[in-house]
Design a protein around this motif. Structure first.
Motif, PDB file in Angstrom:
ATOM      1  N   ILE A  45       0.283 -10.130  11.267  1.00  0.00           N
ATOM      2  CA  ILE A  45       0.497 -11.373  10.532  1.00  0.00           C
ATOM      3  C   ILE A  45       1.173 -12.389  11.447  1.00  0.00           C
ATOM      4  N   GLN A  46       0.966 -13.645  11.114  1.00  0.00           N
ATOM      5  CA  GLN A  46       1.650 -14.704  11.846  1.00  0.00           C
ATOM      6  C   GLN A  46       1.962 -15.841  10.875  1.00  0.00           C
ATOM      7  N   ILE A  47       3.224 -16.253  10.873  1.00  0.00           N
ATOM      8  CA  ILE A  47       3.616 -17.455  10.145  1.00  0.00           C
ATOM      9  C   ILE A  47       3.889 -18.521  11.203  1.00  0.00           C
ATOM     10  N   HIS A  48       3.130 -19.594  11.156  1.00  0.00           N
ATOM     11  CA  HIS A  48       3.213 -20.637  12.173  1.00  0.00           C
ATOM     12  C   HIS A  48       4.391 -21.577  11.889  1.00  0.00           C
ATOM     13  N   PRO A  49       4.786 -22.383  12.879  1.00  0.00           N
ATOM     14  CA  PRO A  49       5.900 -23.320  12.661  1.00  0.00           C
ATOM     15  C   PRO A  49       5.681 -24.259  11.476  1.00  0.00           C
ATOM     16  N   ASP A  50       4.402 -24.593  11.186  1.00  0.00           N
ATOM     17  CA  ASP A  50       4.124 -25.470  10.041  1.00  0.00           C
ATOM     18  C   ASP A  50       4.055 -24.680   8.731  1.00  0.00           C
ATOM     19  N   LEU A  51       4.409 -23.380   8.793  1.00  0.00           N
ATOM     20  CA  LEU A  51       4.466 -22.456   7.651  1.00  0.00           C
ATOM     21  C   LEU A  51       3.083 -22.080   7.105  1.00  0.00           C
ATOM     22  N   SER A  52       2.040 -22.321   7.891  1.00  0.00           N
ATOM     23  CA  SER A  52       0.729 -21.765   7.533  1.00  0.00           C
ATOM     24  C   SER A  52       0.718 -20.282   7.898  1.00  0.00           C
ATOM     25  N   VAL A  53      -0.181 -19.529   7.270  1.00  0.00           N
ATOM     26  CA  VAL A  53      -0.176 -18.066   7.359  1.00  0.00           C
ATOM     27  C   VAL A  53      -1.502 -17.560   7.913  1.00  0.00           C
ATOM     28  N   GLU A  54      -1.417 -16.537   8.760  1.00  0.00           N
ATOM     29  CA  GLU A  54      -2.612 -15.901   9.303  1.00  0.00           C
ATOM     30  C   GLU A  54      -2.456 -14.390   9.169  1.00  0.00           C
ATOM     31  N   VAL A  55      -3.459 -13.736   8.600  1.00  0.00           N
ATOM     32  CA  VAL A  55      -3.470 -12.273   8.480  1.00  0.00           C
ATOM     33  C   VAL A  55      -4.723 -11.766   9.175  1.00  0.00           C
ATOM     34  N   THR A  56      -4.568 -10.857  10.138  1.00  0.00           N
ATOM     35  CA  THR A  56      -5.716 -10.336  10.882  1.00  0.00           C
ATOM     36  C   THR A  56      -5.650  -8.812  10.928  1.00  0.00           C
ATOM     37  N   ILE A  58      -7.044  -6.554   9.007  1.00  0.00           N
ATOM     38  CA  ILE A  58      -7.253  -5.824   7.743  1.00  0.00           C
ATOM     39  C   ILE A  58      -8.639  -6.168   7.228  1.00  0.00           C
ATOM     40  N   GLU A  59      -9.510  -5.171   7.164  1.00  0.00           N
ATOM     41  CA  GLU A  59     -10.900  -5.434   6.776  1.00  0.00           C
ATOM     42  C   GLU A  59     -11.074  -5.556   5.265  1.00  0.00           C
ATOM     43  N   ASP A  60     -10.261  -4.813   4.496  1.00  0.00           N
ATOM     44  CA  ASP A  60     -10.379  -4.875   3.036  1.00  0.00           C
ATOM     45  C   ASP A  60      -9.885  -6.241   2.561  1.00  0.00           C
ATOM     46  N   GLU A  61     -10.789  -7.037   2.000  1.00  0.00           N
ATOM     47  CA  GLU A  61     -10.459  -8.422   1.634  1.00  0.00           C
ATOM     48  C   GLU A  61      -9.388  -8.490   0.544  1.00  0.00           C
ATOM     49  N   GLU A  62      -9.407  -7.559  -0.412  1.00  0.00           N
ATOM     50  CA  GLU A  62      -8.422  -7.574  -1.492  1.00  0.00           C
ATOM     51  C   GLU A  62      -7.019  -7.291  -0.942  1.00  0.00           C
ATOM     52  N   VAL A  63      -6.932  -6.322  -0.026  1.00  0.00           N
ATOM     53  CA  VAL A  63      -5.648  -5.986   0.587  1.00  0.00           C
ATOM     54  C   VAL A  63      -5.166  -7.144   1.464  1.00  0.00           C
ATOM     55  N   LYS A  64      -6.097  -7.725   2.219  1.00  0.00           N
ATOM     56  CA  LYS A  64      -5.760  -8.869   3.072  1.00  0.00           C
ATOM     57  C   LYS A  64      -5.202 -10.015   2.234  1.00  0.00           C
ATOM     58  N   GLN A  65      -5.842 -10.271   1.089  1.00  0.00           N
ATOM     59  CA  GLN A  65      -5.381 -11.341   0.200  1.00  0.00           C
ATOM     60  C   GLN A  65      -4.013 -11.011  -0.380  1.00  0.00           C
ATOM     61  N   SER A  66      -3.759  -9.734  -0.654  1.00  0.00           N
ATOM     62  CA  SER A  66      -2.461  -9.308  -1.179  1.00  0.00           C
ATOM     63  C   SER A  66      -1.345  -9.596  -0.179  1.00  0.00           C
ATOM     64  N   VAL A  67      -1.607  -9.307   1.096  1.00  0.00           N
ATOM     65  CA  VAL A  67      -0.626  -9.593   2.150  1.00  0.00           C
ATOM     66  C   VAL A  67      -0.428 -11.099   2.280  1.00  0.00           C
ATOM     67  N   THR A  69      -0.859 -13.425   0.012  1.00  0.00           N
ATOM     68  CA  THR A  69      -0.126 -13.921  -1.156  1.00  0.00           C
ATOM     69  C   THR A  69       1.360 -13.606  -1.031  1.00  0.00           C
ATOM     70  N   GLN A  70       1.676 -12.397  -0.554  1.00  0.00           N
ATOM     71  CA  GLN A  70       3.082 -12.032  -0.398  1.00  0.00           C
ATOM     72  C   GLN A  70       3.774 -12.932   0.617  1.00  0.00           C
ATOM     73  N   LEU A  71       3.091 -13.247   1.722  1.00  0.00           N
ATOM     74  CA  LEU A  71       3.669 -14.113   2.741  1.00  0.00           C
ATOM     75  C   LEU A  71       3.845 -15.547   2.217  1.00  0.00           C
ATOM     76  N   ARG A  72       2.902 -16.014   1.410  1.00  0.00           N
ATOM     77  CA  ARG A  72       3.056 -17.338   0.810  1.00  0.00           C
ATOM     78  C   ARG A  72       4.268 -17.369  -0.128  1.00  0.00           C
ATOM     79  N   ASP A  73       4.510 -16.272  -0.843  1.00  0.00           N
ATOM     80  CA  ASP A  73       5.691 -16.186  -1.707  1.00  0.00           C
ATOM     81  C   ASP A  73       6.970 -16.247  -0.877  1.00  0.00           C
ATOM     82  N   ILE A  74       6.974 -15.547   0.260  1.00  0.00           N
ATOM     83  CA  ILE A  74       8.137 -15.585   1.156  1.00  0.00           C
ATOM     84  C   ILE A  74       8.413 -17.028   1.575  1.00  0.00           C
ATOM     85  N   ILE A  75       7.355 -17.746   1.980  1.00  0.00           N
ATOM     86  CA  ILE A  75       7.503 -19.118   2.447  1.00  0.00           C
ATOM     87  C   ILE A  75       8.024 -20.024   1.334  1.00  0.00           C
ATOM     88  N   THR A  76       7.534 -19.816   0.107  1.00  0.00           N
ATOM     89  CA  THR A  76       8.005 -20.611  -1.030  1.00  0.00           C
ATOM     90  C   THR A  76       9.521 -20.544  -1.151  1.00  0.00           C
TER      91      THR A  76
END
Length: 216
Positions: A45-56, A58-67, A69-76
């Protein structure tokens, strides 16, 4: 320090006492391991200085989306937003004080029908209605960083706002470590309780590294 006397001051003091990242936050990268039952997924995972999120990775799209979403919650929760920008249009009044010393803060003008409770200098309860879902978050324990508090153990209860029927209850435990000048989450365990099942999900972050600011 003078104790706040009215609802606005009480809530503002607690809001501004939350731990947030400052404008110099450089972002960070880490390895992620997600466990749910017998299933284990790993990636980066990477959280950029502008607080955008990148997850790489993980092939399972549902799991990737779960991660994601969790990172977006952290940023909030870590994003620093001035009080006037977040709550300047709202009106606040005092409600009841419960047996734990938490004082209810009633809000007028909030689109999501939010209200809060404040205990000491911390927001201990958040209540909101979002469409067909109402939720209440209670903080049981928090971490004092010396630069503000972070919720460490808390629960979220989701209900049908019309019937008040409970839909789901989540119990969270979050762990943090300080990297450079910043506290970063290194682990989150979520216990999900629904009517017919219980699920535990664990997010583990390792090899956490702050990003190097780009020189212009």
């Amino acid at each position: 320090m003078t104790e706040p006397k009215n609802a606005l001051d009480l809530f503002r003091t607690a809001y501004e006492h939350r731990y947030t990242w400052d404008a110099n936050f450089p972002g960070y990268q880490a390895n992620i391991e997600l466990k749910q039952g017998d299933e284990v997924y790993t990636g980066q995972i990477q959280i950029h200085p502008d607080l955008s999120v990148e997850v790489t990775g993980i092939e399972d799209e549902e799991v990737k989306q779960s991660v994601y979403t969790q990172l977006r919650d952290i940023i909030t929760h870590r994003k620093r937003t001035p009080f006037e920008q977040a709550h300047g249009k709202n009106k606040f009044s005092l409600g009841e004080t419960d047996e734990t010393g938490a004082t209810e803060i009633l809000v007028e003008g909030d689109a999501m029908g939010s209200n809060y409770s404040v205990r000491g200098h911390e927001i201990s309860r958040v209540s909101r209605v979002m469409g067909r879902m109402a939720f209440v978050i209670h903080t049981q324990e928090s971490l004092d960083t010396g630069e503000g508090y972070i919720a460490h153990r808390y629960s979220a209860i989701f209900r049908n706002p019309q019937t008040q029927e409970m839909i789901r209850e989540l119990q969270f435990q979050d762990d943090f470590e300080k990297f450079g000048n910043y506290y970063i989450m290194t682990r989150q365990v979520v216990h999900s309780h629904e009517t017919d099942k219980q699920i535990t999900t664990e997010f583990n972050y390792s090899q956490v590294k702050l990003l190097t600011p780009v020189t212009v």
